[in-house]
Scaffold this motif. Sequence first.
Motif, PDB file in Angstrom:
ATOM      1  N   HIS A  40       0.812  -1.218   0.000  1.00  0.00           N
ATOM      2  CA  HIS A  40       0.000   0.000   0.000  1.00  0.00           C
ATOM      3  C   HIS A  40       0.846   1.271   0.000  1.00  0.00           C
ATOM      4  CE1 HIS A  40      -3.848  -2.076   0.707  1.00  0.00           C
ATOM      5  NE2 HIS A  40      -3.102  -2.937   1.399  1.00  0.00           N
ATOM      6  N   VAL A  41       2.169   1.140   0.115  1.00  0.00           N
ATOM      7  CA  VAL A  41       3.061   2.290   0.166  1.00  0.00           C
ATOM      8  C   VAL A  41       3.426   2.704  -1.259  1.00  0.00           C
ATOM      9  CG1 VAL A  41       5.288   3.148   0.995  1.00  0.00           C
ATOM     10  CG2 VAL A  41       3.986   1.506   2.373  1.00  0.00           C
ATOM     11  N   PRO A  42       3.153   3.956  -1.632  1.00  0.00           N
ATOM     12  CA  PRO A  42       3.454   4.388  -2.995  1.00  0.00           C
ATOM     13  C   PRO A  42       4.959   4.406  -3.271  1.00  0.00           C
ATOM     14  CG  PRO A  42       2.127   6.034  -1.832  1.00  0.00           C
ATOM     15  CD  PRO A  42       2.516   4.999  -0.841  1.00  0.00           C
ATOM     16  N   VAL A  43       5.338   3.952  -4.470  1.00  0.00           N
ATOM     17  CA  VAL A  43       6.707   4.060  -4.964  1.00  0.00           C
ATOM     18  C   VAL A  43       6.632   4.614  -6.382  1.00  0.00           C
ATOM     19  CG1 VAL A  43       7.617   2.160  -3.552  1.00  0.00           C
ATOM     20  CG2 VAL A  43       6.735   1.675  -5.821  1.00  0.00           C
ATOM     21  N   PRO A  44       7.670   5.317  -6.834  1.00  0.00           N
ATOM     22  CA  PRO A  44       7.628   5.884  -8.187  1.00  0.00           C
ATOM     23  C   PRO A  44       7.385   4.808  -9.249  1.00  0.00           C
ATOM     24  CG  PRO A  44       9.489   6.760  -6.958  1.00  0.00           C
ATOM     25  CD  PRO A  44       8.898   5.661  -6.119  1.00  0.00           C
ATOM     26  N   GLY A  45       6.449   5.080 -10.157  1.00  0.00           N
ATOM     27  CA  GLY A  45       6.173   4.194 -11.274  1.00  0.00           C
ATOM     28  C   GLY A  45       5.182   3.087 -10.978  1.00  0.00           C
ATOM     29  N   LYS A  46       4.644   3.015  -9.768  1.00  0.00           N
ATOM     30  CA  LYS A  46       3.710   1.947  -9.404  1.00  0.00           C
ATOM     31  C   LYS A  46       2.451   2.550  -8.798  1.00  0.00           C
ATOM     32  CE  LYS A  46       4.381  -1.874  -9.014  1.00  0.00           C
ATOM     33  NZ  LYS A  46       3.848  -2.851  -9.948  1.00  0.00           N
ATOM     34  N   GLN A  47       1.292   2.042  -9.227  1.00  0.00           N
ATOM     35  CA  GLN A  47       0.034   2.429  -8.598  1.00  0.00           C
ATOM     36  C   GLN A  47      -0.200   1.498  -7.419  1.00  0.00           C
ATOM     37  OE1 GLN A  47      -2.871   2.188 -11.785  1.00  0.00           O
ATOM     38  NE2 GLN A  47      -2.941   4.416 -11.831  1.00  0.00           N
ATOM     39  N   THR A  48      -0.716   2.044  -6.338  1.00  0.00           N
ATOM     40  CA  THR A  48      -1.011   1.209  -5.173  1.00  0.00           C
ATOM     41  C   THR A  48      -2.512   1.109  -5.002  1.00  0.00           C
ATOM     42  OG1 THR A  48      -0.843   3.147  -3.738  1.00  0.00           O
ATOM     43  CG2 THR A  48       1.123   1.774  -3.959  1.00  0.00           C
ATOM     44  N   PRO A  49      -3.010   0.071  -4.371  1.00  0.00           N
ATOM     45  CA  PRO A  49      -2.230  -1.069  -3.888  1.00  0.00           C
ATOM     46  C   PRO A  49      -1.906  -2.034  -5.025  1.00  0.00           C
ATOM     47  CG  PRO A  49      -4.541  -1.417  -3.394  1.00  0.00           C
ATOM     48  CD  PRO A  49      -4.442  -0.045  -4.036  1.00  0.00           C
ATOM     49  N   TYR A  50      -0.867  -2.848  -4.813  1.00  0.00           N
ATOM     50  CA  TYR A  50      -0.546  -3.930  -5.741  1.00  0.00           C
ATOM     51  C   TYR A  50      -0.119  -5.141  -4.922  1.00  0.00           C
ATOM     52  CZ  TYR A  50       4.347  -2.464  -5.155  1.00  0.00           C
ATOM     53  OH  TYR A  50       5.572  -2.125  -4.634  1.00  0.00           O
ATOM     54  N   THR A  51      -0.274  -6.313  -5.504  1.00  0.00           N
ATOM     55  CA  THR A  51       0.029  -7.548  -4.797  1.00  0.00           C
ATOM     56  C   THR A  51       1.243  -8.232  -5.411  1.00  0.00           C
ATOM     57  OG1 THR A  51      -2.247  -7.870  -4.100  1.00  0.00           O
ATOM     58  CG2 THR A  51      -0.879  -9.839  -4.176  1.00  0.00           C
ATOM     59  N   LEU A  52       2.121  -8.707  -4.541  1.00  0.00           N
ATOM     60  CA  LEU A  52       3.255  -9.529  -4.933  1.00  0.00           C
ATOM     61  C   LEU A  52       2.990 -10.951  -4.474  1.00  0.00           C
ATOM     62  CD1 LEU A  52       6.170  -7.158  -3.890  1.00  0.00           C
ATOM     63  CD2 LEU A  52       5.318  -7.591  -6.199  1.00  0.00           C
ATOM     64  N   VAL A  53       3.347 -11.908  -5.308  1.00  0.00           N
ATOM     65  CA  VAL A  53       3.073 -13.318  -5.052  1.00  0.00           C
ATOM     66  C   VAL A  53       4.386 -14.093  -5.134  1.00  0.00           C
ATOM     67  CG1 VAL A  53       1.972 -15.374  -6.046  1.00  0.00           C
ATOM     68  CG2 VAL A  53       0.739 -13.206  -5.985  1.00  0.00           C
TER      69      VAL A  53
END
Length: 117
Positions: A40-53
């Motif tokens: 849920h933490v924003p980083v440059p170039g990524k929309q949040t939220p995103y899931t890592l598997v």
Amino acid sequence: SCGTLSAPPRFRCIECGSEEPVETVALPRHAVVHSQTTVHVPVPGKQTPYTLVIAQVGDTDVRLLVHLTGALAGSTRIDDRGTLVFRRVAVRSGVPDYGYAFLPTERSAPDHGTVAS
């Protein structure tokens, strides 16, 4: 030389330490969710939220850390089945970043409710 699979390929075998030349083999594309987390933490170039598997690849011992694609963030569960697909995972400083992602195809674990975003 011992037959251990790894991804990405390595200079030294992660099992026996051999530095002999490696053979490239195709890994299966089907995978199962071993673990997952939603960021849920924003980083440059990524929309949040995103899931890592962390996806267990086929019937091998290989596990890959990949992005979730084709489903809402937080919607996967351990033991969900899917396919590894090639996708654009980010754009950093205007340059697209491509890699593998997990595309779920079926839910094998019981549904534990909806994750709010």
